[in-house]
Design an enzyme around this catalytic site. Structure first.
Site, short mmCIF file in Angstrom:
data_model
loop_
_atom_site.label_atom_id
_atom_site.label_comp_id
_atom_site.label_asym_id
_atom_site.label_seq_id
_atom_site.Cartn_x
_atom_site.Cartn_y
_atom_site.Cartn_z
N CYS A 161 0.67 -1.11 -0.15
CA CYS A 161 0.02 0.08 -0.02
C CYS A 161 0.79 1.35 -0.07
CB CYS A 161 -0.98 0.04 1.16
SG CYS A 161 -2.06 -1.67 1.33
N HIS A 301 -2.46 8.19 5.89
CA HIS A 301 -2.67 6.95 5.21
C HIS A 301 -4.14 6.42 5.76
CE1 HIS A 301 -1.84 2.95 3.71
NE2 HIS A 301 -1.66 2.39 4.83
N GLU A 312 -0.20 5.21 13.29
CA GLU A 312 0.01 6.39 12.54
C GLU A 312 0.01 7.92 13.53
OE1 GLU A 312 -0.88 8.64 8.24
OE2 GLU A 312 -2.38 7.36 8.88
N LYS A 333 -9.32 7.95 2.45
CA LYS A 333 -9.87 6.58 2.36
C LYS A 333 -11.28 6.50 2.54
CE LYS A 333 -5.40 4.26 2.11
NZ LYS A 333 -4.51 5.36 2.51
N HIS A 338 -10.07 1.85 0.08
CA HIS A 338 -8.28 1.49 -0.02
C HIS A 338 -7.81 0.95 -1.36
CE1 HIS A 338 -4.43 1.06 0.97
NE2 HIS A 338 -4.39 0.54 2.21
N PHE A 398 1.81 -3.40 3.84
CA PHE A 398 2.27 -4.94 4.52
C PHE A 398 3.82 -5.07 4.19
CE2 PHE A 398 -2.03 -7.21 4.38
CZ PHE A 398 -2.60 -6.39 5.29
#
Length: 410
Positions: A161, A301, A312, A333, A338, A398
């Site tokens: 991502c 994010h 975050e 998002k 996403h 990831f």
């Protein structure tokens, strides 16, 4: 030092078939999440029955032969890149000075799994000869460079991502190092497919609000229960300021820096303390010659997962300290879902447009802010002040991939 400017924008997203429509929709607080009508949802008993899908077929924008020879991830990429290049004025540039920095998180999953079904059910002679070129993660970059005649390079980032934010950071480095005059950067993803959806659902990563898709992506909300899978593509045209001004191009904003770090922590979970993510934010700002106190806006994010959102926040607090209280943060998002490898690119466009139009798009679906989220979260369109402004866009993926880009108002 060579300055880098943004001269073109393109998008094919859950919010619209172009960048302007996508921007207007995110400003209006619309959601791109919708129930899935595909027969495979019921056939495979997929536990999550919605996603943020593109609103129109690619056949509205591409030739039949292009669709036949390109995986959906490449189709989305080609639509967004062509729009961005046209928006930049379709600049005349020596092919050897035009490059592509593209990204995807998963690549041609539709092509790969359709071909596997064909092999099992009909035998090897029925497998399409273009299967491998279509499933390759670098397929979108190749489609763009062949369509636009880019011969400087066509590179592909695959870092989950964080992918398309990393592609933009790479484009900045390639332009400042003199490898090209113009670069088309961005990312695409087409993973609304039963296998990825089943896998994400099995790891408890997806929201299960099947009865209310539009309200399912809710970053920072106490009731968030996972992210909403999205699809689409976004592209930005970047070039040296000297090249842009010489041809009289419009300038949306300056790309002033980017940074990439890694957690070395866990394959799916973020470092809960956010130390490496914080380093990426700090480096993106300070390597560009700015102070952390100069940051006036953050596009986070913020995927709407219970663990990721808080990690975050800790990363932001680690580097900004009390100054974070005066930085308006948005999580788009909530509207787009996403887009995995395409997420950073569409969020870069929203960051650029926020600086250009002096307005921050809202975070929707935030009904009860998590007490651990100690941020000034924008929930209605909010004006930005006049003058020079700096904003950053964060992406984390990831594998512990962290990527951050910094933009300055033009």
């Amino acid at each position: 030092m060579t300055k880098i400017v943004v001269t073109g924008l393109g998008a094919f997203s859950p919010l619209g078939t172009n960048a302007t429509d996508s921007w207007n929709a995110v400003l209006d607080g619309e959601s791109g999440a919708r129930s899935l009508k595909y027969e495979w949802v019921e056939k495979y008993q997929i536990p999550v029955t919605f996603a943020a899908t593109v609103p129109a077929p690619t056949s509205d924008f591409l030739e039949r032969q292009e669709i036949k020879r390109l995986d959906p991830s490449s189709q989305f990429a080609l639509i967004a890149a062509r729009e961005a290049f046209a928006d930049a004025g379709s600049p005349e540039v020596v092919p050897e000075r035009l490059g592509v920095d593209w990204a995807t998180g998963i690549g041609g999953v539709w092509t790969l799994l359709d071909a596997w079904d064909t092999l099992r059910e009909k035998g090897p002679r029925r497998v399409l000869p273009m299967t491998v070129p279509m499933l390759m993660p670098n397929g979108p970059a190749a489609a763009i460079e062949m369509s636009l005649g880019a011969r400087a390079f066509a590179r592909t980032v695959v870092s989950a991502c964080a992918s398309s934010t990393e592609s933009i950071a790479n484009a900045y480095e390639h332009l400042t190092s003199g490898l090209a005059d113009i670069v088309i950067a961005g990312g695409s993803e087409a993973a609304v497919h039963p296998l990825p959806m089943a896998s994400f659902a099995a790891m408890q990563a997806l929201s299960k609000r099947n009865d209310d898709p539009a309200a399912a992506s809710r970053p920072y909300d106490s009731g968030r229960d996972g992210f909403v899978l999205g699809e689409g593509a976004a592209a930005i045209v970047l070039e040296t300021e000297e090249h842009a001004k010489a041809r009289g191009a419009k300038i949306y904003a300056y790309l002033v820096g980017g940074a990439v770090t890694s957690d070395s922590y866990h394959i799916t979970a973020p470092d809960p303390e956010g130390s490496a993510a914080a380093r990426a934010m700090k480096a993106a700002v300070e390597n560009a010659g700015f102070a952390l106190s100069d940051v006036a806006h953050v596009n986070a994010h913020a995927t709407s997962t219970p663990v990721g959102d808080v990690a975050e926040v800790k990363a932001l607090r680690r580097i900004f300290g009390d100054h974070l209280d005066s930085i308006p943060v948005t999580a788009t998002k909530s509207a787009t879902g996403h887009l995995l490898g395409g997420a950073g690119a569409i969020e870069a466009i929203f960051t650029v447009k926020a600086l250009q139009e002096r307005v921050i798009p809202p975070t929707i679906n935030l009904d009860a802010q998590d007490p651990e989220v100690t941020l000034d979260v924008v929930t209605e369109p909010r004006k930005l002040p006049e003058g020079d402004l700096l904003a950053i866009s964060n992406s984390f993926g990831f594998g512990g991939h962290n990527a951050v880009v910094a933009f300055q108002s033009a």
